[in-house]
Design an enzyme around this catalytic site. Structure first.
Site, PDB file in Angstrom:
ATOM      1  N   LYS A 116       0.817  -1.210   0.000  1.00 60.75           N
ATOM      2  CA  LYS A 116       0.000   0.000   0.000  1.00 60.75           C
ATOM      3  C   LYS A 116       0.848   1.256   0.000  1.00 60.75           C
ATOM      4  CE  LYS A 116      -3.570  -1.997   2.800  1.00 60.75           C
ATOM      5  NZ  LYS A 116      -4.674  -1.590   3.664  1.00 60.75           N
ATOM      6  N   LYS A 158      -0.757   2.306   9.381  1.00 63.13           N
ATOM      7  CA  LYS A 158      -1.314   1.211   8.575  1.00 63.13           C
ATOM      8  C   LYS A 158      -0.210   0.275   8.096  1.00 63.13           C
ATOM      9  CE  LYS A 158      -4.668   2.306   5.677  1.00 63.13           C
ATOM     10  NZ  LYS A 158      -5.395   3.006   4.580  1.00 63.13           N
ATOM     11  N   GLY A 165      -8.910  -5.091   7.297  1.00 59.43           N
ATOM     12  CA  GLY A 165      -9.002  -4.144   8.403  1.00 59.43           C
ATOM     13  C   GLY A 165      -7.971  -4.363   9.501  1.00 59.43           C
ATOM     14  N   GLU A 200      -1.022   7.585   7.380  1.00 61.92           N
ATOM     15  CA  GLU A 200      -1.921   8.475   6.640  1.00 61.92           C
ATOM     16  C   GLU A 200      -2.632   9.391   7.607  1.00 61.92           C
ATOM     17  OE1 GLU A 200      -4.872   6.359   4.402  1.00 61.92           O
ATOM     18  OE2 GLU A 200      -3.414   5.547   3.008  1.00 61.92           O
ATOM     19  N   GLU A 275      -9.928   1.353  -4.293  1.00 62.95           N
ATOM     20  CA  GLU A 275     -10.686   1.875  -3.157  1.00 62.95           C
ATOM     21  C   GLU A 275     -10.319   3.336  -2.892  1.00 62.95           C
ATOM     22  OE1 GLU A 275     -11.416  -2.169  -0.514  1.00 62.95           O
ATOM     23  OE2 GLU A 275      -9.955  -0.733   0.226  1.00 62.95           O
ATOM     24  N   GLU A 289      -6.366   2.147  -1.556  1.00 63.77           N
ATOM     25  CA  GLU A 289      -5.578   0.960  -1.914  1.00 63.77           C
ATOM     26  C   GLU A 289      -6.184   0.332  -3.151  1.00 63.77           C
ATOM     27  OE1 GLU A 289      -5.711  -2.694   0.209  1.00 63.77           O
ATOM     28  OE2 GLU A 289      -7.750  -2.419   0.941  1.00 63.77           O
ATOM     29  N   ARG A 293      -7.503  -8.494  -6.876  1.00 59.18           N
ATOM     30  CA  ARG A 293      -8.194  -9.782  -6.810  1.00 59.18           C
ATOM     31  C   ARG A 293      -9.685  -9.536  -6.913  1.00 59.18           C
ATOM     32  NH1 ARG A 293     -10.528  -8.930  -1.753  1.00 59.18           N
ATOM     33  NH2 ARG A 293      -9.204  -7.822  -0.305  1.00 59.18           N
ATOM     34  N   ARG A 339     -23.232  -9.414   4.759  1.00 55.64           N
ATOM     35  CA  ARG A 339     -22.387 -10.562   5.099  1.00 55.64           C
ATOM     36  C   ARG A 339     -22.932 -11.194   6.371  1.00 55.64           C
ATOM     37  NH1 ARG A 339     -16.098  -8.817   3.894  1.00 55.64           N
ATOM     38  NH2 ARG A 339     -16.507  -7.333   2.213  1.00 55.64           N
TER      39      ARG A 339
HETATM   40  P1  ADP Z   1     -12.942  -7.194   0.443  1.00 55.75           P
HETATM   41  O1  ADP Z   1     -11.922  -6.089   0.397  1.00 55.75           O
HETATM   42  O2  ADP Z   1     -13.010  -8.067  -0.762  1.00 55.75           O
HETATM   43  O3  ADP Z   1     -14.250  -6.767   0.941  1.00 55.75           O
HETATM   44  P2  ADP Z   1     -11.897  -8.131   2.904  1.00 55.75           P
HETATM   45  O4  ADP Z   1     -10.979  -6.993   3.110  1.00 55.75           O
HETATM   46  O5  ADP Z   1     -13.028  -8.329   3.834  1.00 55.75           O
HETATM   47  O6  ADP Z   1     -12.410  -8.199   1.432  1.00 55.75           O
HETATM   48  O7  ADP Z   1     -11.010  -9.450   2.826  1.00 55.75           O
HETATM   49  C1  ADP Z   1     -11.487 -10.594   2.164  1.00 55.75           C
HETATM   50  C2  ADP Z   1     -10.844 -11.790   2.757  1.00 55.75           C
HETATM   51  O8  ADP Z   1      -9.468 -11.769   2.462  1.00 55.75           O
HETATM   52  C3  ADP Z   1     -10.937 -11.900   4.237  1.00 55.75           C
HETATM   53  O9  ADP Z   1     -10.991 -13.265   4.551  1.00 55.75           O
HETATM   54  C4  ADP Z   1      -9.656 -11.257   4.722  1.00 55.75           C
HETATM   55  O10 ADP Z   1      -9.332 -11.752   5.985  1.00 55.75           O
HETATM   56  C5  ADP Z   1      -8.706 -11.718   3.656  1.00 55.75           C
HETATM   57  N1  ADP Z   1      -7.605 -10.804   3.348  1.00 55.75           N
HETATM   58  C6  ADP Z   1      -7.699  -9.579   2.816  1.00 55.75           C
HETATM   59  N2  ADP Z   1      -6.477  -9.048   2.603  1.00 55.75           N
HETATM   60  C7  ADP Z   1      -5.576  -9.972   3.017  1.00 55.75           C
HETATM   61  C8  ADP Z   1      -4.147 -10.025   3.066  1.00 55.75           C
HETATM   62  N3  ADP Z   1      -3.383  -9.006   2.650  1.00 55.75           N
HETATM   63  N4  ADP Z   1      -3.569 -11.140   3.556  1.00 55.75           N
HETATM   64  C9  ADP Z   1      -4.330 -12.159   3.982  1.00 55.75           C
HETATM   65  N5  ADP Z   1      -5.665 -12.168   3.954  1.00 55.75           N
HETATM   66  C10 ADP Z   1      -6.298 -11.098   3.488  1.00 55.75           C
HETATM   67  P1  ADP Z   2      -7.687  -3.055   4.255  1.00 53.50           P
HETATM   68  O1  ADP Z   2      -6.605  -3.503   3.333  1.00 53.50           O
HETATM   69  O2  ADP Z   2      -7.620  -3.676   5.598  1.00 53.50           O
HETATM   70  O3  ADP Z   2      -9.015  -3.119   3.570  1.00 53.50           O
HETATM   71  P2  ADP Z   2      -7.764  -0.176   3.839  1.00 53.50           P
HETATM   72  O4  ADP Z   2      -6.563   0.652   3.590  1.00 53.50           O
HETATM   73  O5  ADP Z   2      -8.649  -0.459   2.680  1.00 53.50           O
HETATM   74  O6  ADP Z   2      -7.332  -1.520   4.543  1.00 53.50           O
HETATM   75  O7  ADP Z   2      -8.603   0.494   5.007  1.00 53.50           O
HETATM   76  C1  ADP Z   2      -9.692  -0.190   5.616  1.00 53.50           C
HETATM   77  C2  ADP Z   2     -10.697   0.811   6.156  1.00 53.50           C
HETATM   78  O8  ADP Z   2     -10.076   1.670   7.115  1.00 53.50           O
HETATM   79  C3  ADP Z   2     -11.268   1.748   5.118  1.00 53.50           C
HETATM   80  O9  ADP Z   2     -12.366   1.202   4.420  1.00 53.50           O
HETATM   81  C4  ADP Z   2     -11.643   2.959   5.943  1.00 53.50           C
HETATM   82  O10 ADP Z   2     -12.877   2.779   6.573  1.00 53.50           O
HETATM   83  C5  ADP Z   2     -10.561   2.998   7.006  1.00 53.50           C
HETATM   84  N1  ADP Z   2      -9.458   3.893   6.605  1.00 53.50           N
HETATM   85  C6  ADP Z   2      -8.309   3.552   5.987  1.00 53.50           C
HETATM   86  N2  ADP Z   2      -7.510   4.616   5.774  1.00 53.50           N
HETATM   87  C7  ADP Z   2      -8.165   5.684   6.266  1.00 53.50           C
HETATM   88  C8  ADP Z   2      -7.862   7.096   6.385  1.00 53.50           C
HETATM   89  N3  ADP Z   2      -6.719   7.617   5.954  1.00 53.50           N
HETATM   90  N4  ADP Z   2      -8.797   7.879   6.985  1.00 53.50           N
HETATM   91  C9  ADP Z   2      -9.952   7.368   7.442  1.00 53.50           C
HETATM   92  N5  ADP Z   2     -10.291   6.074   7.385  1.00 53.50           N
HETATM   93  C10 ADP Z   2      -9.413   5.228   6.802  1.00 53.50           C
HETATM   94 MG    MG Z   3      -9.449  -2.088   1.813  1.00 55.45          MG
END
Ligand code: ADP
Ligand code: ADP
Ligand code: MG
Length: 463
Positions: A116, A158, A165, A200, A275, A289, A293, A339
């Site tokens: 990221k 992050k 999350g 961030e 996203e 990000e 996939r 979900r």
């Molecule tokens: P989406 O972004 O598709 O809504 P989620 O963030 O909820 O999906 O993640 C989808 C699935 O992939 C979950 O089971 C989560 O735990 C897993 N997952 C997401 N990112 C990673 C990662 N970088 N490494 C391992 N598992 C991941």
């Molecule tokens: P993941 O790979 O776990 O999905 P993301 O970078 O997509 O991680 O962030 C997951 C969630 O965290 C986002 O959907 C948002 O709700 C929150 N988030 C991430 N970055 C920020 C930010 N800079 N400010 C506010 N909320 C954030």
């Molecule tokens: Mg995300």
């Protein structure tokens, strides 16, 4: 076209891929852990092979075992689903070295987009706005403090490799930063085997808006519209809708174009998601990000566009050009997904795997259920708690909401506690009905929703 595909995953997503393969007359090879002998994906696949014990590290993440099966079974493709090996650049490389098509982007693209912190600088160069934050990773808490001082608190720490999350911590003051830095780093190391961190600025009360991308190897890149995934518990999505209600046609066009630029900047191929965070001013948006996939919530895009995303993935991976152009993408109606997780909201959402003693899925027009459950199936405790996805499609948002309420009323599962009643309550919340939910909504509304949930359970016991 690919002839025989190994599905390197389990649960509902393994079924989703299997279904697309069967409709395209592609043979399917399932893999499973010792804990998944009774799983539906094993029963429905053409062939199935056990690849190791229950822990994912020994089975669904076991690259050697998966590649051995793929070669022995004569597979020409591997679909990684989501999670597990889906964003593992080394695995994508190894597939290619073995002459097997990885159904997703190349290892190099995953490396560029998957870290990221690296993706942020790539996006800045491509003119895609990012949140203020660190240029690249921050190595120590001291570095993080320096960056936080320049961007201003609150900030988010992050994990570069993060997902689902995890590996994210909010810091409101410099005093709490060092402790959170170490905690987030330890979590990232444990979850992703990689402790690189970046920083961030926290966008207050944003919406999570993402765009579905499709790209072929001939330079055609299109988007299939947006999804609003702002309803999250602890940064994890719970309920998603498409299209996002808060976008004007102008902003939608602008964000869609930025998503395509983002995908092109990393040389993207196959299906992916860009996203963004949308500022509450409804005008500024920031790249967050790119998920390289298929996404859990891809189905709502399928409902409003009529495009089968897994079919497109298989075609693209087979070297075919995109079946449609941007102008061919038509959006129809409104879709919602919730979900259903095997967890107990009353006990701080403790995962509650168990046996499905009785099960009834809703049906009717505009209803889709993606689930690995069947009556008598025992959900194993080793993997994530997603038990079913309920998806609905209606002509308008309100009709889709009413349909999802009806589906949740009809849905019956005995033996496994879930968040279904809680989600049903959520669908009556005035902020949700108005379409006013930001990413902080659910965490704030939770005490109130849990109180309804508790009362509901009490009445259920009495009657
Ligand atoms: P989406 O972004 O598709 O809504 P989620 O963030 O909820 O999906 O993640 C989808 C699935 O992939 C979950 O089971 C989560 O735990 C897993 N997952 C997401 N990112 C990673 C990662 N970088 N490494 C391992 N598992 C991941
Ligand atoms: P993941 O790979 O776990 O999905 P993301 O970078 O997509 O991680 O962030 C997951 C969630 O965290 C986002 O959907 C948002 O709700 C929150 N988030 C991430 N970055 C920020 C930010 N800079 N400010 C506010 N909320 C954030
Ligand atoms: Mg995300």
């Amino acid at each position: 076209m690919l002839k025989r595909v190994l599905i390197a995953n389990r649960g509902e997503i393994a079924l989703r891929v299997l279904r697309a393969c069967r409709e395209m007359e592609i043979e399917t090879v399932a893999v499973y852990s010792e804990a998944d002998r009774d799983a539906l994906h094993v029963q429905l696949a053409g062939q199935a092979f056990c690849i190791g014990p229950a822990p994912a590290a020994k089975s669904y993440l076991n690259q050697d075992a998966i590649l051995t099966v793929a070669k022995a079974a004569g597979c020409d493709g591997i679909h990684p689903g989501y999670g597990f090996l889906s964003e593992n650049a080394d695995f994508a490389d190894r597939c290619r070295q073995e002459g097997i098509t990885f159904i997703g982007p190349s290892g190099d693209v995953i490396r560029r987009a998957g870290s990221k912190s690296a993706a942020r600088s790539c996006m800045q160069q491509a003119g895609v706005p990012v949140t203020p934050g660190s240029d690249g990773p921050v190595a120590t808490a001291e570095d993080a403090l320096r960056v936080a001082d320049t961007v201003g608190y609150p900030v988010l720490l992050k994990a570069s490799a993060g997902g689902g999350g995890r590996g994210i911590r909010r810091c409101n003051t410099p005093a709490e930063l060092p402790g959170f830095f170490e905690a987030a780093r330890a979590e990232a190391k444990a979850c992703f085997g990689n402790d690189e961190m970046y920083l961030e600025k926290l966008v207050l009360n944003p919406r999570h808006i993402e765009f579905q991308i499709l790209a072929d190897r001939f330079g055609n890149t299109i988007h299939l519209g947006d999804r609003d995934c702002s309803i999250q518990r602890r940064n994890q999505k719970l309920l998603e809708e498409a299209p996002a209600r808060c976008l004007t046609p102008e902003l939608r066009a602008e964000m869609g174009a930025a998503a395509i630029r983002a995908a092109q900047a990393v040389g993207y191929e196959n299906a992916g998601t860009v996203e963004f965070l949308l500022d509450p001013d409804g005008r500024h948006f920031y790249f967050m990000e790119m998920n390289t996939r298929l996404q859990v919530e891809h189905g709502i895009t399928e409902l409003i566009t009529g495009v089968d995303l897994v079919r497109q993935q298989l075609r693209i991976a087979s070297g075919l050009p995109l079946e449609l152009k941007q102008a061919d993408v038509r959006f129809c109606g409104h879709a919602l997904e919730c979900r259903i997780n095997a967890e107990d909201p009353a006990e701080n959402f403790r995962p509650c795997p168990g046996r499905a003693d009785f099960l009834h899925f809703p049906g009717g027009p505009g209803v889709r259920v993606d689930s690995c459950l069947y009556v008598g199936y025992t959900l194993p405790p080793f993997y994530d708690s997603l038990a079913a996805k309920l998806l609905v499609h209606g002509p308008t948002r309100l009709e889709a909401i009413r349909k999802l309420r009806r589906c949740l009323e009809e849905f019956a599962l005995e033996g496994i506690p879930t968040n279904a009643e809680l989600t049903h309550e959520l669908l009556y919340h005035p902020t949700f009905i108005r379409g006013g939910c930001t990413t902080s909504f659910l965490d704030e509304a939770l005490p109130e929703l849990l109180e309804y949930d508790r009362k509901f359970r009490e009445t259920e016991v009495q009657t």
